[in-house]
Design a protein around this motif. Structure first.
Motif, PDB file in Angstrom:
ATOM      1  N   GLU A 140       0.843  -1.189   0.000  1.00 18.18           N
ATOM      2  CA  GLU A 140       0.000   0.000   0.000  1.00 18.18           C
ATOM      3  C   GLU A 140       0.885   1.248   0.000  1.00 18.18           C
ATOM      4  OE1 GLU A 140      -2.540  -0.087   3.391  1.00 18.18           O
ATOM      5  OE2 GLU A 140      -3.250  -2.138   3.016  1.00 18.18           O
ATOM      6  N   PRO A 141       0.447   2.331  -0.658  1.00 17.47           N
ATOM      7  CA  PRO A 141       1.219   3.571  -0.587  1.00 17.47           C
ATOM      8  C   PRO A 141       1.291   4.073   0.851  1.00 17.47           C
ATOM      9  CG  PRO A 141      -0.426   3.664  -2.339  1.00 17.47           C
ATOM     10  CD  PRO A 141      -0.749   2.453  -1.522  1.00 17.47           C
ATOM     11  N   SER A 142       2.437   4.585   1.244  1.00 15.54           N
ATOM     12  CA  SER A 142       2.571   5.173   2.576  1.00 15.54           C
ATOM     13  C   SER A 142       2.003   6.587   2.564  1.00 15.54           C
ATOM     14  CB  SER A 142       4.038   5.216   3.000  1.00 15.54           C
ATOM     15  OG  SER A 142       4.206   5.983   4.173  1.00 15.54           O
ATOM     16  N   THR A 143       1.128   6.856   3.533  1.00 14.20           N
ATOM     17  CA  THR A 143       0.551   8.201   3.643  1.00 14.20           C
ATOM     18  C   THR A 143       1.363   9.087   4.587  1.00 14.20           C
ATOM     19  OG1 THR A 143      -0.926   7.475   5.420  1.00 14.20           O
ATOM     20  CG2 THR A 143      -1.764   7.338   3.162  1.00 14.20           C
ATOM     21  N   ALA A 144       2.427   8.549   5.168  1.00 11.35           N
ATOM     22  CA  ALA A 144       3.267   9.343   6.067  1.00 11.35           C
ATOM     23  C   ALA A 144       3.977  10.440   5.280  1.00 11.35           C
ATOM     24  CB  ALA A 144       4.288   8.451   6.762  1.00 11.35           C
ATOM     25  N   SER A 145       4.231  11.551   5.942  1.00 12.93           N
ATOM     26  CA  SER A 145       4.856  12.703   5.303  1.00 12.93           C
ATOM     27  C   SER A 145       6.326  12.441   5.018  1.00 12.93           C
ATOM     28  CB  SER A 145       4.730  13.931   6.200  1.00 12.93           C
ATOM     29  OG  SER A 145       5.532  13.771   7.368  1.00 12.93           O
ATOM     30  N   PRO A 146       6.922  13.182   4.069  1.00 13.38           N
ATOM     31  CA  PRO A 146       8.377  13.082   3.877  1.00 13.38           C
ATOM     32  C   PRO A 146       9.155  13.341   5.163  1.00 13.38           C
ATOM     33  CG  PRO A 146       7.384  14.244   2.039  1.00 13.38           C
ATOM     34  CD  PRO A 146       6.292  14.060   3.055  1.00 13.38           C
ATOM     35  N   ALA A 147       8.652  14.273   5.988  1.00 14.33           N
ATOM     36  CA  ALA A 147       9.333  14.567   7.248  1.00 14.33           C
ATOM     37  C   ALA A 147       9.286  13.380   8.202  1.00 14.33           C
ATOM     38  CB  ALA A 147       8.709  15.798   7.908  1.00 14.33           C
ATOM     39  N   ALA A 148       8.189  12.632   8.185  1.00 12.63           N
ATOM     40  CA  ALA A 148       8.090  11.439   9.029  1.00 12.63           C
ATOM     41  C   ALA A 148       9.088  10.381   8.575  1.00 12.63           C
ATOM     42  CB  ALA A 148       6.671  10.888   8.997  1.00 12.63           C
ATOM     43  N   TRP A 149       9.227  10.224   7.272  1.00 13.61           N
ATOM     44  CA  TRP A 149      10.224   9.285   6.746  1.00 13.61           C
ATOM     45  C   TRP A 149      11.634   9.739   7.105  1.00 13.61           C
ATOM     46  CZ3 TRP A 149      10.192   4.571   4.371  1.00 13.61           C
ATOM     47  CH2 TRP A 149       8.931   4.039   4.038  1.00 13.61           C
ATOM     48  N   ALA A 150      11.885  11.038   7.031  1.00 12.84           N
ATOM     49  CA  ALA A 150      13.204  11.549   7.418  1.00 12.84           C
ATOM     50  C   ALA A 150      13.455  11.301   8.901  1.00 12.84           C
ATOM     51  CB  ALA A 150      13.303  13.037   7.100  1.00 12.84           C
ATOM     52  N   ALA A 151      12.417  11.462   9.732  1.00 11.00           N
ATOM     53  CA  ALA A 151      12.559  11.188  11.166  1.00 11.00           C
ATOM     54  C   ALA A 151      12.873   9.715  11.395  1.00 11.00           C
ATOM     55  CB  ALA A 151      11.284  11.591  11.904  1.00 11.00           C
ATOM     56  N   ALA A 152      12.248   8.849  10.607  1.00 11.25           N
ATOM     57  CA  ALA A 152      12.558   7.423  10.703  1.00 11.25           C
ATOM     58  C   ALA A 152      14.014   7.172  10.328  1.00 11.25           C
ATOM     59  CB  ALA A 152      11.618   6.622   9.804  1.00 11.25           C
ATOM     60  N   GLU A 186      10.103   4.573  -3.717  1.00 11.03           N
ATOM     61  CA  GLU A 186       9.881   6.005  -3.919  1.00 11.03           C
ATOM     62  C   GLU A 186      10.122   6.812  -2.646  1.00 11.03           C
ATOM     63  OE1 GLU A 186       6.122   4.471  -2.146  1.00 11.03           O
ATOM     64  OE2 GLU A 186       7.554   3.750  -3.659  1.00 11.03           O
ATOM     65  N   ARG A 187      10.221   6.149  -1.486  1.00  9.80           N
ATOM     66  CA  ARG A 187      10.441   6.844  -0.219  1.00  9.80           C
ATOM     67  C   ARG A 187      11.888   6.779   0.244  1.00  9.80           C
ATOM     68  NH1 ARG A 187       6.662   9.861   2.260  1.00  9.80           N
ATOM     69  NH2 ARG A 187       4.525   9.202   1.789  1.00  9.80           N
ATOM     70  N   LEU A 188      12.754   6.168  -0.554  1.00 11.04           N
ATOM     71  CA  LEU A 188      14.143   6.015  -0.143  1.00 11.04           C
ATOM     72  C   LEU A 188      14.825   7.371   0.048  1.00 11.04           C
ATOM     73  CD1 LEU A 188      16.542   4.204   0.511  1.00 11.04           C
ATOM     74  CD2 LEU A 188      17.008   4.037  -1.953  1.00 11.04           C
ATOM     75  N   ASP A 189      14.597   8.303  -0.851  1.00 10.88           N
ATOM     76  CA  ASP A 189      15.228   9.626  -0.719  1.00 10.88           C
ATOM     77  C   ASP A 189      14.766  10.322   0.554  1.00 10.88           C
ATOM     78  OD1 ASP A 189      16.650   9.313  -3.050  1.00 10.88           O
ATOM     79  OD2 ASP A 189      15.290  10.502  -4.279  1.00 10.88           O
ATOM     80  N   ASP A 190      13.481  10.191   0.899  1.00  8.46           N
ATOM     81  CA  ASP A 190      12.980  10.794   2.136  1.00  8.46           C
ATOM     82  C   ASP A 190      13.662  10.182   3.345  1.00  8.46           C
ATOM     83  OD1 ASP A 190      11.180  12.371   0.689  1.00  8.46           O
ATOM     84  OD2 ASP A 190       9.567  10.893   0.850  1.00  8.46           O
ATOM     85  N   LEU A 191      13.810   8.862   3.341  1.00  8.81           N
ATOM     86  CA  LEU A 191      14.463   8.175   4.453  1.00  8.81           C
ATOM     87  C   LEU A 191      15.904   8.635   4.593  1.00  8.81           C
ATOM     88  CD1 LEU A 191      14.072   5.759   6.537  1.00  8.81           C
ATOM     89  CD2 LEU A 191      15.271   4.383   4.818  1.00  8.81           C
TER      90      LEU A 191
END
Length: 247
Positions: free
Chosen positions: A72-84, A191-196
């Protein structure tokens, strides 16, 4: 009386939720030992251990919601991924746990065994397995061990807004490859790797992360099928293996 929710159950372990308490039942006492000790050592938010009576471990629910779900697509914000990412970096920079993780030789042997079984059983097309085994080779190199979670699935990281509120399920924690944790957290969510990495830092090897996507998926498929899960659902392990071939 609170309802009892079965979170996950198979013949190795089960997790039940009763209100704000999770009851983990595990046939392997060693996994519970690792989980308790790893949570005590980790420098990031973890669940509170309420009580322990083998083979049961009771832990408190952590606030917030999971970063996402596989398929499923993650609805978490880019900032949440960066915090992770920042939380994972803090873990990787922490002192090593006293117990080792799987060796390179053990990982390689398991990968080769699983690939052979996937092909001979017809569970996956031979060319899909063979090509992903080639991609996985990049992960099979010496690494500097760090404190790894070991099973950092997207459902194991909880956030509230843009903050990490807790990381759960530490039974696979050990000394391991930092790129493995990053790969598991972004499995199916490339697609969320850059945010992480915005939170973790950019001193990473992207080819090794991609190699771990192939390796993890290859070794998981048969286990998932045998335990009643479907790795061929959209966005899950089989799709990850297919996506690796179109780079």
């Amino acid at each position: 009386m609170e309802n009892v929710e079965v979170v996950v159950a198979h013949n190795e372990r089960a997790t039940l939720r009763v209100g704000e308490v999770f009851l983990k039942v595990d046939s392997d006492q060693g996994r519970l030992d690792v989980e308790v000790e790893a949570m005590a050592m980790a420098p990031i938010p973890t669940p509170e251990v309420l009580w322990r009576k083998p083979p049961v471990l009771a832990i408190a629910a952590v606030p917030g919601t999971a970063l996402g779900r596989l398929g499923e697509p993650s609805t978490a914000s880019p900032a949440a991924w960066a915090a992770a990412g920042a939380a994972v970096r803090k873990l990787h920079d922490a002192p090593l746990p006293p117990w080792p993780g799987p060796s390179l030789e053990e990982i390689t042997a398991r990968l080769d065994s699983e690939c052979e079984l996937l092909i001979t059983s017809g569970a996956l097309p031979a060319d899909l397995v063979t090509r992903n085994r080639e991609i996985a080779e990049a992960a099979l190199r010496p690494w500097r061990p760090v404190f790894t979670h070991g099973d950092l699935q997207i459902t194991h990281v909880f956030v509230d807004g843009d903050s990490v509120t807790g990381v759960i399920d530490w039974s696979e924690a050990s000394r391991g490859d930092a790129m493995f944790d990053l790969a598991i957290l972004t499995l199916g969510h490339e697609e969320r790797l850059d945010d992480l990495l915005a939170g973790y830092g950019t001193d990473v090897d992207l080819d090794v992360i991609r190699a771990w996507w192939s390796l993890r998926s290859l070794v998981a498929v048969r286990w998932l099928i045998e335990h009643g899960f479907d790795p061929s659902l959209p966005g899950c392990e089989v799709d990850v293996l297919r996506s690796q071939l179109v780079r």
